[in-house]
Design an enzyme around this catalytic site. Sequence first.
Site, PDB file in Angstrom:
ATOM      1  CE  LYS A   1      -3.862   1.857   2.777  1.00 42.62           C
ATOM      2  NZ  LYS A   1      -4.728   1.608   3.943  1.00 42.62           N
TER       3      LYS A   1
ATOM      4  CB  SER B   1      -8.201   0.566   5.896  1.00 42.25           C
ATOM      5  OG  SER B   1      -8.955   1.733   5.743  1.00 42.25           O
TER       6      SER B   1
ATOM      7  CB  SER C   1      -8.095   3.431   2.979  1.00 35.78           C
ATOM      8  OG  SER C   1      -7.220   2.842   3.945  1.00 35.78           O
TER       9      SER C   1
HETATM   10  N1  GLN Z   1     -12.921   3.971   6.629  1.00 31.94           N
HETATM   11  C1  GLN Z   1     -12.344   4.351   7.887  1.00 31.94           C
HETATM   12  C2  GLN Z   1     -11.945   5.812   7.821  1.00 31.94           C
HETATM   13  O1  GLN Z   1     -12.177   6.411   6.813  1.00 31.94           O
HETATM   14  C3  GLN Z   1     -11.175   3.489   8.206  1.00 31.94           C
HETATM   15  C4  GLN Z   1      -9.976   3.811   7.433  1.00 31.94           C
HETATM   16  C5  GLN Z   1      -8.792   2.982   7.761  1.00 31.94           C
HETATM   17  O2  GLN Z   1      -8.894   1.934   8.414  1.00 31.94           O
HETATM   18  N2  GLN Z   1      -7.651   3.458   7.343  1.00 31.94           N
HETATM   19  O3  GLN Z   1     -11.432   6.364   8.742  1.00 31.94           O
END
Ligand code: GLN
Length: 487
Positions: free
Chosen positions: A75, A174, A150
């Site tokens: 990532k 994410s 994400s």
């Molecule tokens: N979707 C969640 C957020 O927007 C989690 C994101 C993540 O785990 N990086 O904060």
Amino acid sequence: MEDILSSIESFCAWRAKQNISIKESVEILASRILEIEKSVHAFSHFDKKAFIEKAELDNNLSKNGILSGIPIAIKSNICVKGELTDCSSRILEGFRPPYNATVVEKLLAHGALIASGANMDEFAFGSSCETSYFGPTKNPWDITRIPGGSSGGSAASVSSGEVLAALGSDTGGSIRQPAAMCGVVGLKPTYGRVSRYGLIAFASSLDQIGPITRNVADSACILEIISGYDNRDSTSVNMPVPRYTKMLGADIKGVKIGLPSEYFEGGIDEDVLESVRASIELFKKLGAEIVNISLPNTKYALSCYYIIGPSEASSNLARYDGAHYGYRAGDADDIISMYTKTRNEGFGTEAKRRILIGTYALSAGYYDAYYLKAQKVRTKIADDFKEAFKSCDCILTPTAPSTAFKIGEKMNDPLKMYLSDIFTIPANLAGIPSMSIPCGFSRESLPIGLQIMAKAFDEETIIRVADAFERHTEYSQKYSLGRENGK
Ligand code: GLN
């Protein structure tokens, strides 16, 4: 090719049988990645030539490591020395770190071939991969849909068979939510189990790096490699790393599985609920004991997370000022306008929203009412889990309330988007490990994920339970790309 890419083991077996070199196998894969990228866009950057050259140059690749020549996507918020690591944000465009994250070093030491630049929501803010500055990743099961986020690029790259495994980061879901939406296995380890050194911070008290793979065995293998104490991360915990792969193949007779009533209360797609219920029946057949439990403070998890997450993010993002890294706005008159212009042009809408919420929640006079209060609620949520684990070994829930939604569907409604993580956020707040495994398909043939959580540092139970489920089902073997190509 599809079967060959269904696990690290089958890929290695194929390479041995064909009697081809690592470089030749990488050439085949690199062409495949380019082809798939036309529709999926799992990487914000993929340079075929550089990728093949890397396979040629890296001596470690031939050293017979467990991951010898195995392409692993990384990532874009995990530092890879000399390669673009931009968090899919304009503000870090062109940034090439001068060092590797600890997890990358560890993978390299085992012979892995790093494919950097997996696309993501900007700075990991999002659940759909749509906030990337480089454009969205598409779900390989249906390219009109989001891959989750994400770590959407990481999940899509594994699901479409571009690479054998990937690393993602999980702050509120994410890794697990995109794994669920792409029909692959995603593991968020216990906070402190895996070093965060070299992970570009979103919310430092919640972030964890973890593997996204085609099956549970590969997840256990990669977890074993990336786990362990690191004196460069002050939150890394000095505890021996178990042999996670030893848990594979065990039975689950007598394992107590908790079902929290609060996670089954509504707002869940009927297809998701049906698959999770069928999974519970299978666990019973395999000899597990089902226990009803309660996690009463679950209802506060989302609001608590959306104070703590943005607060820590606003503080972590303060370093992007145009002076140190990446993007700098051009026509500024003085230093203050350089800062403001850079940040205005460099950050996208969601990043700005988080910075504003976080700065507000941390400001004098509001700190006690918001951040401090949220931390207290967080302790309550963690206590709920401690209490629940007195009567069960692991907890089972859906990973996400729905299957992959359409691109654009929730972009203008942040609250709806935030609800995608309602089931995954509590594990981050409590710091416990949690995995999503494929457990079925919706009527529209979209993958559904099952979440398994356990006590802190008990990844072993998760692996044991998940592997037993996988051996008695076929969801992990299903392949997304054939469908997309009309095969
Ligand atoms: N979707 C969640 C957020 O927007 C989690 C994101 C993540 O785990 N990086 O904060």
